[in-house]
Write an enzyme that holds these catalytic residues in place. Structure first.
Site, PDB file in Angstrom:
ATOM      1  CD  GLN A  81      37.434  35.019  37.083  1.00  0.00           C
ATOM      2  OE1 GLN A  81      37.066  33.281  37.396  1.00  0.00           O
ATOM      3  NE2 GLN A  81      35.810  35.512  37.006  1.00  0.00           N
ATOM      4  CD  GLU A 138      36.456  39.796  32.635  1.00  0.00           C
ATOM      5  OE1 GLU A 138      36.400  41.046  33.845  1.00  0.00           O
ATOM      6  OE2 GLU A 138      35.443  39.753  32.988  1.00  0.00           O
ATOM      7  CG  ASP A 191      36.040  37.888  41.021  1.00  0.00           C
ATOM      8  OD1 ASP A 191      36.049  37.107  41.713  1.00  0.00           O
ATOM      9  OD2 ASP A 191      34.954  38.286  39.583  1.00  0.00           O
ATOM     10  CE  LYS A 217      29.642  39.495  36.829  1.00  0.00           C
ATOM     11  NZ  LYS A 217      29.826  37.894  37.413  1.00  0.00           N
ATOM     12  CE  LYS A 237      34.442  42.158  38.131  1.00  0.00           C
ATOM     13  NZ  LYS A 237      34.276  40.779  38.925  1.00  0.00           N
TER      14      LYS A 237
END
EC number: 4.2.1.11
Length: 424
Positions: free
Chosen positions: A162, A204, A241, A336, A387
């Site tokens: 990813q 992103e 990732d 997160k 991140k």
């Protein structure tokens, strides 16, 4: 003077044009805290539940029910409470919800209030958020994991992993780290363009060129680091990732883009081999979220030399992290805030990690807003790594810019984590 006198929830749009929850909390002295909640694309099965409305409005993605919970039940439960008592407020909301995964009121509702309460109290105290949450010891500026090439769920190309990220571990300051990242990002863009690849950016801010496999992506990154004038490994390391849950099918890791299928042991060996061939110092979700045997194999093989980050594996949940620690799997947790749904539980997860000598990486989600709270939380927890996407899109740059401001505010007390995050 920190009693909560008003809470206003509203529906706003995130960086993907989807609705999300924003909350204002007003205190008795007039102090206001505002927080907007992020949203993920590849979500772990064990995450707290983000409440969506369903139906035709916003194609089912509306958050009117979560906003209604903020303005109704939640305000009724915590209105009048002292905002300084963050733990009590968060526990009150969790108990009010009454489910193990916050599915009744929504983690997006609870988190929005939780973060806004902290920001309002910081304002009332006359302190920046990182200082209010972290106290006098908060002074470590995190090494950014900068997502510059995308595959998997974040792209429409054959690459199964990813995210491919750069980490400026050799930079002397956070400001320099951001500059290095920007220079490499633009060098990569020029290189991709010269090779005839698309240079549009994804959710992103990373590029998603039509490359054949992970090695091709890594080779482009290595060339860009060198062409920008930096030394791969010594100055700029690489992080992955894999988001392996996304391509884990019937007990195998199915690389559809590459036409390869690997069992858990082969997957562990493949990742370990990549880390030996390239300056890869961190691998996130190298195994699927419930493939504990695979995680153990990977940890035994590579855990002494590579940071192995659990995202879908741990979902910012201290209880799941403790289970992982006891099993001896992974050595780091991705943090997160919306995976667990409250500030208190987020801080508990970081504390649990640090007590077990696991590292913690503060993280954004693919659906973000201009809210820069996670930059403050990265410094507040001294976690040393963040991140938060690429060097494009203002929803990502809001976090980098806030870190630059924090470093400036800290002055001589500021310390950039740098090579302290490298294992082995």
């Amino acid at each position: 003077m920190t009693a909560i006198v008003d809470i206003v929830g509203r529906e706003i749009l995130d960086s993907r044009g989807n609705p999300t929850v924003e909350v204002d909390v007003v205190l008795e002295d007039g102090s206001i805290g505002r927080a907007a909640v992020p949203s993920g694309a590849s979500t772990g099965a064990h995450e707290a539940v983000e409440l969506r409305d369903g139906g035709p409005r916003y194609l089912g993605k509306g958050v009117a029910r979560a906003v209604e919970a903020v303005n109704g039940e939640i305000f009724e439960a915590i209105g009048g409470l002292e905002a300084e008592d963050q733990i009590h407020i968060d526990r009150t909301m969790i108990e009010l919800d009454g489910t193990p995964n916050k599915s009744r009121l929504g983690a997006n509702a609870i988190l929005g209030v939780s973060l806004a309460v902290a920001k309002a109290t910081a304002a009332a105290s006359g302190l920046p958020l990182y200082r209010y949450v972290g106290g006098a010891s908060a002074h470590i500026l995190p090494v950014p994991m900068m997502n510059i090439l995308n595959g998997g769920a974040h792209a429409d190309n054959p690459i199964d992993f990813q995210e491919f990220m750069i980490m400026p571990v050799g930079a002397p300051t956070l400001r320099d780290a951001v500059r290095w990242g920007s220079e490499i990002f633009h060098t990569l863009k020029s290189g991709l363009k010269a090779a005839g690849h698309n240079t549009n950016v994804g959710d992103e801010g990373g590029f998603a060129p039509n490359l054949k496999d992970a090695n091709a992506a890594l080779d482009f990154i290595m060339a860009s680091i060198e062409k920008a004038g930096f030394k791969p490994g010594d100055e700029v390391a690489i992080a992955l990732d894999c988001a392996a849950t996304e391509f884990f099918k019937d007990g195998k890791y199915v690389y559809e883009g590459e036409g390869q299928t690997r069992d858990a042991q082969a997957q562990a060996e493949y990742l370990s081999k990549l880390a030996g061939e390239y300056p890869i110092i961190s691998i996130e979700d190298g195994m699927a979220e419930d493939d504990f045997e695979g995680w153990k194999a990977l940890t035994d093989l590579a855990g002494s030399k590579v940071q192995l980050v659990g995202d879908d594996l741990f979902v910012t949940n201290a209880a799941r992290l403790k289970d992982g620690i006891n099993m001896g799997i992974a050595n780091s947790i991705l943090v997160k805030v919306n995976q667990i749904g409250s500030l208190t539980e987020t801080l508990e997860a970081v504390e649990t990690a640090h007590k077990a000598a696991y590292t913690a990486v503060m993280s954004h989600r693919s659906g973000e807003t201009e809210d820069s709270t996670i930059a403050d939380l990265a410094v507040a927890t001294n976690c040393g790594q963040i991140k938060t996407g690429s060097l494009a899109r203002s929803d990502r740059l809001a976090k980098y810019n806030q870190l630059i401001r924090i470093e400036e505010q800290l002055g001589r007390a500021a310390r950039y984590a740098g090579r302290t995050v490298v294992r082995g």
